[in-house]
Write an enzyme that holds these catalytic residues in place. Structure first.
Site, PDB file in Angstrom:
ATOM      1  N   TYR A 143     -68.964-113.496 -54.340  1.00  0.00           N
ATOM      2  CA  TYR A 143     -69.322-112.081 -54.342  1.00  0.00           C
ATOM      3  C   TYR A 143     -69.877-111.709 -55.711  1.00  0.00           C
ATOM      4  CZ  TYR A 143     -67.028-110.827 -49.914  1.00  0.00           C
ATOM      5  OH  TYR A 143     -66.692-110.703 -48.591  1.00  0.00           O
ATOM      6  N   ASP A 164     -66.662-104.578 -45.638  1.00  0.00           N
ATOM      7  CA  ASP A 164     -66.259-103.210 -45.325  1.00  0.00           C
ATOM      8  C   ASP A 164     -67.448-102.263 -45.327  1.00  0.00           C
ATOM      9  OD1 ASP A 164     -63.522-103.789 -45.074  1.00  0.00           O
ATOM     10  OD2 ASP A 164     -63.227-103.655 -47.243  1.00  0.00           O
TER      11      ASP A 164
END
Length: 256
Positions: A115, A57
């Site tokens: 992540y 994003d």
């Protein structure tokens, strides 16, 4: 792809997501995919598309995003990496390039994705030299509570409570393998590894764990959210600035 004419390459790109409107090409927006395709099209003397291992994003960074591109046979991996880096802006950099099998797909072939989420607990995390790449919280957190909350997460289950929007075609089930908090110079880091993620999933998980560590909600809220109990709501998602796509893992090729 015409396998006789083109060579498929697998590349790993780092980017500072601060000035990008995410990974995926969007009209009238600066995106990572758009910047890469523009540079590759210059090298190829014509339009060139790429496939990525996943979408990040707006504001999210990467030290491990993988993408593929098909190039004319005159290109080899070292030349492609060097030439592409010469054209990219300062906030993107190709770490590696290698020839890949003709059917390699960065997204569908990926086995696990890792992540990291960086939180700055020290006051200097608010410095302009740090705050673009962390959540500059600037206050202590109970690391023991963070780790207790994290211990409930690993496993295969629905993570629908921790998603901005589901992916109806693939459902809400994810297999999370690792969730770990560690100390850093500026504060603390979350490392999470899973086969796939829902939209904003890591940020919702992080925001909820941080609220537990701040004493804003009880520890057992994590288990109740993971069980999708009615009327349970996550904490707000952690800011995008602290999130990094760190590594994408692929199965080892079978020995011939």
């Amino acid at each position: 792809m015409d396998a006789l004419a083109d060579t498929r390459f697998r590349l790993t790109v780092h980017y500072d997501g601060s000035a990008f409107h995410g990974w995926q090409v969007q009209p009238d927006q600066r995106t990572v995919q758009g910047v890469l395709e523009t540079a590759l099209s210059r090298l190829a003397d014509g339009p060139k598309g790429i496939m990525g291992s996943g979408r990040t994003d707006a504001g999210v960074h990467s030290t491990g995003q993988v993408f593929s591109v098909d190039m004319a046979p005159r290109w080899d991996a070292p030349s492609l990496r060097k030439s592409l880096n010469a054209l990219l802006p300062d906030d993107a950099w190709i770490e590696s390039a290698a020839q890949a099998p003709p059917d390699f797909h960065p997204r569908y072939d990926a086995a696990r994705r890792t992540y990291r989420y960086e939180i700055g607990l020290r006051p200097e995390a608010a410095s302009p030299f740090h705050k673009r790449w962390c959540w500059p919280l600037g206050e202590p957190l109970d690391l023991a509570l963070l780790r207790q909350a994290a211990s409930a997460i690993p496993g295969e289950r629905s993570f629908g409570a921790f998603a901005k929007a589901g992916q109806p075609e693939r459902g809400e089930r994810c297999h999370v393998y690792v969730v770990a908090w560690s100390e850093t110079v500026l504060g603390t880091r979350l490392t999470i590894t899973a086969d796939r993620y829902l939209h904003h999933m890591v940020r919702y998980l992080t925001g909820t764990m941080v609220d537990i560590a701040r004493g804003r909600r009880p520890l057992d809220d994590m288990a109740r959210l993971l069980d999708n109990e009615p009327d349970m709501v996550t904490s707000p998602p952690a800011p995008a600035s602290g999130l990094f796509l760190h590594h994408v893992e692929y199965p080892e090729p079978e020995a011939s």
